[in-house]
Write a protein that holds these residues in place. Structure first.
Motif, PDB file in Angstrom:
ATOM      1  N   VAL A  26     -36.287 -65.553  -9.625  1.00 42.24           N
ATOM      2  CA  VAL A  26     -37.544 -65.365  -8.893  1.00 42.24           C
ATOM      3  C   VAL A  26     -37.367 -64.315  -7.801  1.00 42.24           C
ATOM      4  O   VAL A  26     -38.242 -63.464  -7.583  1.00 42.24           O
ATOM      5  CB  VAL A  26     -38.021 -66.705  -8.297  1.00 42.24           C
ATOM      6  N   SER A  27     -36.221 -64.349  -7.131  1.00 38.27           N
ATOM      7  CA  SER A  27     -35.980 -63.370  -6.069  1.00 38.27           C
ATOM      8  C   SER A  27     -35.832 -61.961  -6.632  1.00 38.27           C
ATOM      9  O   SER A  27     -36.261 -60.991  -5.996  1.00 38.27           O
ATOM     10  CB  SER A  27     -34.745 -63.760  -5.262  1.00 38.27           C
ATOM     11  N   ARG A  28     -35.269 -61.823  -7.831  1.00 37.62           N
ATOM     12  CA  ARG A  28     -35.187 -60.494  -8.459  1.00 37.62           C
ATOM     13  C   ARG A  28     -36.579 -59.955  -8.764  1.00 37.62           C
ATOM     14  O   ARG A  28     -36.839 -58.749  -8.625  1.00 37.62           O
ATOM     15  CB  ARG A  28     -34.341 -60.559  -9.730  1.00 37.62           C
ATOM     16  N   TYR A  29     -37.477 -60.843  -9.182  1.00 34.69           N
ATOM     17  CA  TYR A  29     -38.860 -60.401  -9.437  1.00 34.69           C
ATOM     18  C   TYR A  29     -39.532 -60.003  -8.128  1.00 34.69           C
ATOM     19  O   TYR A  29     -40.201 -58.966  -8.041  1.00 34.69           O
ATOM     20  CB  TYR A  29     -39.654 -61.520 -10.116  1.00 34.69           C
ATOM     21  N   GLU A  40     -33.585 -51.814   6.008  1.00 32.56           N
ATOM     22  CA  GLU A  40     -32.277 -51.566   5.416  1.00 32.56           C
ATOM     23  C   GLU A  40     -31.908 -52.789   4.581  1.00 32.56           C
ATOM     24  O   GLU A  40     -31.798 -53.899   5.112  1.00 32.56           O
ATOM     25  CB  GLU A  40     -31.234 -51.339   6.506  1.00 32.56           C
ATOM     26  N   CYS A  41     -31.767 -52.599   3.278  1.00 32.43           N
ATOM     27  CA  CYS A  41     -31.483 -53.718   2.369  1.00 32.43           C
ATOM     28  C   CYS A  41     -29.986 -54.030   2.413  1.00 32.43           C
ATOM     29  O   CYS A  41     -29.163 -53.206   2.022  1.00 32.43           O
ATOM     30  CB  CYS A  41     -31.927 -53.374   0.955  1.00 32.43           C
ATOM     31  N   MET A  42     -29.641 -55.218   2.860  1.00 31.83           N
ATOM     32  CA  MET A  42     -28.244 -55.570   3.125  1.00 31.83           C
ATOM     33  C   MET A  42     -27.606 -56.368   1.989  1.00 31.83           C
ATOM     34  O   MET A  42     -26.848 -55.829   1.191  1.00 31.83           O
ATOM     35  CB  MET A  42     -28.154 -56.349   4.437  1.00 31.83           C
ATOM     36  N   ASN A  43     -27.902 -57.654   1.897  1.00 25.42           N
ATOM     37  CA  ASN A  43     -27.247 -58.547   0.933  1.00 25.42           C
ATOM     38  C   ASN A  43     -28.234 -59.075  -0.101  1.00 25.42           C
ATOM     39  O   ASN A  43     -29.317 -59.534   0.244  1.00 25.42           O
ATOM     40  CB  ASN A  43     -26.633 -59.752   1.650  1.00 25.42           C
ATOM     41  N   PHE A  44     -27.831 -59.019  -1.378  1.00 25.46           N
ATOM     42  CA  PHE A  44     -28.553 -59.756  -2.412  1.00 25.46           C
ATOM     43  C   PHE A  44     -27.526 -60.672  -3.061  1.00 25.46           C
ATOM     44  O   PHE A  44     -26.566 -60.201  -3.681  1.00 25.46           O
ATOM     45  CB  PHE A  44     -29.185 -58.842  -3.458  1.00 25.46           C
ATOM     46  N   THR A  45     -27.708 -61.980  -2.904  1.00 30.96           N
ATOM     47  CA  THR A  45     -26.699 -62.953  -3.326  1.00 30.96           C
ATOM     48  C   THR A  45     -27.326 -64.051  -4.171  1.00 30.96           C
ATOM     49  O   THR A  45     -28.432 -64.514  -3.873  1.00 30.96           O
ATOM     50  CB  THR A  45     -26.035 -63.595  -2.096  1.00 30.96           C
ATOM     51  N   THR A  46     -26.614 -64.468  -5.222  1.00 29.80           N
ATOM     52  CA  THR A  46     -27.084 -65.587  -6.034  1.00 29.80           C
ATOM     53  C   THR A  46     -25.968 -66.616  -6.187  1.00 29.80           C
ATOM     54  O   THR A  46     -24.792 -66.279  -6.263  1.00 29.80           O
ATOM     55  CB  THR A  46     -27.553 -65.146  -7.430  1.00 29.80           C
ATOM     56  N   PHE A  47     -26.370 -67.868  -6.239  1.00 27.02           N
ATOM     57  CA  PHE A  47     -25.470 -68.986  -6.499  1.00 27.02           C
ATOM     58  C   PHE A  47     -25.909 -69.661  -7.790  1.00 27.02           C
ATOM     59  O   PHE A  47     -27.036 -70.163  -7.878  1.00 27.02           O
ATOM     60  CB  PHE A  47     -25.509 -70.007  -5.355  1.00 27.02           C
ATOM     61  N   ARG A  80     -24.996 -54.699  -0.827  1.00 28.34           N
ATOM     62  CA  ARG A  80     -24.006 -55.591  -1.444  1.00 28.34           C
ATOM     63  C   ARG A  80     -24.682 -56.564  -2.387  1.00 28.34           C
ATOM     64  O   ARG A  80     -25.694 -57.183  -2.039  1.00 28.34           O
ATOM     65  CB  ARG A  80     -23.233 -56.346  -0.365  1.00 28.34           C
ATOM     66  N   HIS A  81     -24.100 -56.685  -3.592  1.00 27.06           N
ATOM     67  CA  HIS A  81     -24.575 -57.637  -4.599  1.00 27.06           C
ATOM     68  C   HIS A  81     -23.443 -58.632  -4.852  1.00 27.06           C
ATOM     69  O   HIS A  81     -22.351 -58.236  -5.268  1.00 27.06           O
ATOM     70  CB  HIS A  81     -24.954 -56.920  -5.894  1.00 27.06           C
ATOM     71  N   THR A  82     -23.714 -59.891  -4.604  1.00 25.04           N
ATOM     72  CA  THR A  82     -22.690 -60.924  -4.725  1.00 25.04           C
ATOM     73  C   THR A  82     -23.220 -62.078  -5.565  1.00 25.04           C
ATOM     74  O   THR A  82     -24.394 -62.440  -5.469  1.00 25.04           O
ATOM     75  CB  THR A  82     -22.299 -61.468  -3.338  1.00 25.04           C
ATOM     76  N   LEU A  83     -22.362 -62.640  -6.401  1.00 25.59           N
ATOM     77  CA  LEU A  83     -22.731 -63.850  -7.125  1.00 25.59           C
ATOM     78  C   LEU A  83     -21.572 -64.836  -7.111  1.00 25.59           C
ATOM     79  O   LEU A  83     -20.405 -64.455  -7.106  1.00 25.59           O
ATOM     80  CB  LEU A  83     -23.176 -63.544  -8.560  1.00 25.59           C
ATOM     81  N   TYR A  84     -21.926 -66.118  -7.071  1.00 18.41           N
ATOM     82  CA  TYR A  84     -20.972 -67.208  -7.191  1.00 18.41           C
ATOM     83  C   TYR A  84     -21.301 -67.968  -8.472  1.00 18.41           C
ATOM     84  O   TYR A  84     -22.460 -68.338  -8.696  1.00 18.41           O
ATOM     85  CB  TYR A  84     -21.052 -68.135  -5.984  1.00 18.41           C
ATOM     86  N   GLY A 123     -30.619 -66.259  -3.475  1.00 16.71           N
ATOM     87  CA  GLY A 123     -31.285 -67.096  -4.463  1.00 16.71           C
ATOM     88  C   GLY A 123     -30.324 -68.074  -5.101  1.00 16.71           C
ATOM     89  O   GLY A 123     -29.168 -67.733  -5.376  1.00 16.71           O
ATOM     90  N   TYR A 124     -30.785 -69.281  -5.324  1.00 13.70           N
ATOM     91  CA  TYR A 124     -29.971 -70.316  -5.972  1.00 13.70           C
ATOM     92  C   TYR A 124     -30.633 -70.738  -7.277  1.00 13.70           C
ATOM     93  O   TYR A 124     -31.846 -70.937  -7.336  1.00 13.70           O
ATOM     94  CB  TYR A 124     -29.814 -71.513  -5.041  1.00 13.70           C
ATOM     95  N   SER A 125     -29.838 -70.871  -8.332  1.00 15.58           N
ATOM     96  CA  SER A 125     -30.319 -71.305  -9.634  1.00 15.58           C
ATOM     97  C   SER A 125     -31.458 -70.380 -10.087  1.00 15.58           C
ATOM     98  O   SER A 125     -31.345 -69.164 -10.006  1.00 15.58           O
ATOM     99  CB  SER A 125     -30.758 -72.772  -9.565  1.00 15.58           C
ATOM    100  N   MET A 126     -32.579 -70.943 -10.536  1.00 20.44           N
ATOM    101  CA  MET A 126     -33.698 -70.112 -10.974  1.00 20.44           C
ATOM    102  C   MET A 126     -34.248 -69.264  -9.829  1.00 20.44           C
ATOM    103  O   MET A 126     -34.884 -68.231 -10.062  1.00 20.44           O
ATOM    104  CB  MET A 126     -34.800 -70.998 -11.548  1.00 20.44           C
ATOM    105  N   GLY A 127     -33.973 -69.671  -8.591  1.00 17.86           N
ATOM    106  CA  GLY A 127     -34.407 -68.885  -7.443  1.00 17.86           C
ATOM    107  C   GLY A 127     -33.818 -67.493  -7.440  1.00 17.86           C
ATOM    108  O   GLY A 127     -34.404 -66.570  -6.874  1.00 17.86           O
TER     109      GLY A 127
END
Length: 439
Positions: free
Chosen positions: A102-105, A120-127, A194-198, A95-99
């Motif tokens: 929305v993706s968390r919801y 199998e839940c792999m990557n959840f990433t936000t920018f 994996r939970h990643t944020l930039y 997800g990017y920005s407000m996305g």
């Protein structure tokens, strides 16, 4: 850097077992993330879906409606892949920005519907996603005024991002419910490996560091001239080392410091003249557009609630809380959108009327005691402090990003447009695709 003329390839082959959903308002803005992933993973390795149900002004409709649209879109894509002989066994969401919100919801809805149990839940990433909202930290009158105007300029999305909404029958802001440990949203997020944020550390006027980095301090605010940064090896001086991002510099002589500040405020620039002349026009245009978009959004939301949407809303109105939430305000937080001029808590601060009840007062009192002069705590709300504690339990891999070559770092971090000045964003995208993304 991928070939600029190469078409964006979404979808995947029948052999693909890993679906990655890329989410924001406009699919076009996510194309370079898709391009970066595709340059590392073939059609047989990764299926790419650019979500498009919230394109354009539909982002005004709020996180809840946006999340329902995305959940429906993911379900349809899974059915389509199955009908063509494919089988998805892995899921990643970007997800990017407000996305990112929305993706968390949407993740919560996928969890409640049992879909996350089938993959199998792999990557959840936000920018650059404002996980803590976009309100300016409290206290000063201009921050309160900014919060008041901003929260009423973006329809339902504005109310939710500034946390002045009361979500359904919870009586709490939606963002607070999204981070509730007992909610379907947090339980869904916990399933990802994996939970990643930039997070941008400077020049992100849309979502600044405290909220995109899920932190109650901001060591980069007005302080970059007084620190040395440690860059991640191989990141070309763009991504900071998350384990040891900054080192204080020796203090300069006070005279030099004062002189630099005087020059900073007294030497005008062409940009300052342009902004001074154009600000009234920009404000009028923005407010007029906000009124139009708010009216349109309200109509869409009303039709959606009346069952006139493209899909039935009944299957998405599921219980949000799985068990009773027990707050423990005496546990220290493991770890703030502010404006570019945030306020900080101090030991002399009194409750400002935004926190009610003994638990909230106890929590704020604790945060004031823990605040230090070297790392002052931003003046967040009790809800935001609890959100930080809960979200940090996911043990995010947090990567601070310093975009040097363009002041619109919110767009540059994902290379929203193919322009040379956004080139540093490719460093971020390649870092994500090459070393951070679990295939």
């Amino acid at each position: 850097m991928p070939n600029e003329t190469e078409p964006i390839i979404v979808g995947g082959s029948a052999k693909t077992d890993h679906l990655c959903v890329l989410l924001w308002g406009s699919p076009k803005h996510m194309q370079n993330i898709a391009k970066s992933l595709r340059s590392h993973y073939s059609w047989d390795e990764l299926y790419l879906l650019l979500a498009q149900r919230n394109s354009g002004s539909l982002t005004y409709d709020g996180i809840e409606l946006g999340g329902e649209r995305v959940c429906a879109e993911i379900e349809e894509e899974l059915r389509s892949i199955t009908s063509q002989g494919g089988k998805i066994t892995k899921l990643s969401i970007v997800g990017y920005s407000m996305g990112g919100l929305v993706s968390r919801y949407a993740v919560g809805l996928l969890y409640a519907k049992g879909i996350l149990d089938t993959v199998e839940c792999m990557n959840f990433t936000t920018f650059a996603s404002p996980h803590l909202g976009v309100r300016s930290p409290l206290k000063s009158w201009h921050n309160k005024w900014s919060n008041f105007v901003g929260s009423r300029s973006l329809s339902m999305s504005g109310r939710q991002l500034f946390m002045i909404d009361k979500f359904r029958d919870t009586g709490r802001p939606l963002l607070s419910v999204l981070a509730d440990p007992a909610s379907i949203f947090m339980l869904g997020l916990r399933k990802f490996k994996r939970h990643t944020l930039y997070t941008n550390i400077v020049n992100d006027m849309s979502a600044v560091h405290y909220t995109t980095g899920i932190t109650k301090t901001d060591p980069y605010h007005r302080n970059l001239e007084n620190i040395n940064v440690n860059y991640l090896k191989g990141s070309k001086d763009v991504i900071l080392d998350p384990a040891n991002p900054i080192v204080p510099q020796p203090k300069l002589r006070s005279g030099a410091s004062v002189m630099s500040k005087v020059l900073h405020w007294t030497v005008p620039t062409p940009l300052m003249y342009i902004l001074t002349l154009c600000s009234p026009i920009i404000v009028v245009v923005f407010l007029c557009n906000s009124v139009v978009q708010t009216i349109r959004s309200s109509g869409r939301i009303k039709r959606h609630e009346m069952g006139q949407a493209a899909f039935s809303i009944d299957q998405y109105r599921v219980p949000l809380l799985i068990k009773e939430l027990r707050r423990d305000v005496e546990i220290a937080y493991d770890a703030p959108n502010s404006s570019q001029n945030p306020d900080f808590l101090s030991t002399e601060d009194e409750d400002d009327g935004n926190n009610e009840g003994p638990q909230e007062r106890s929590l704020m009192s604790r945060e004031r005691r823990l605040s230090t002069p070297t790392q002052p705590t931003l003046a967040l709300t009790a809800d935001q402090f609890e959100m930080i504690r809960s979200l940090d339990s996911l043990k995010w891999r947090k990567y601070p990003v310093w975009i040097h070559n363009h002041r619109h770092s919110h767009a540059a971090i994902i290379v929203r447009w193919d322009k040379e000045a956004f080139g540093e964003g490719w460093v971020v995208l390649n870092h994500f695709a090459d070393g951070e993304f679990l295939i």
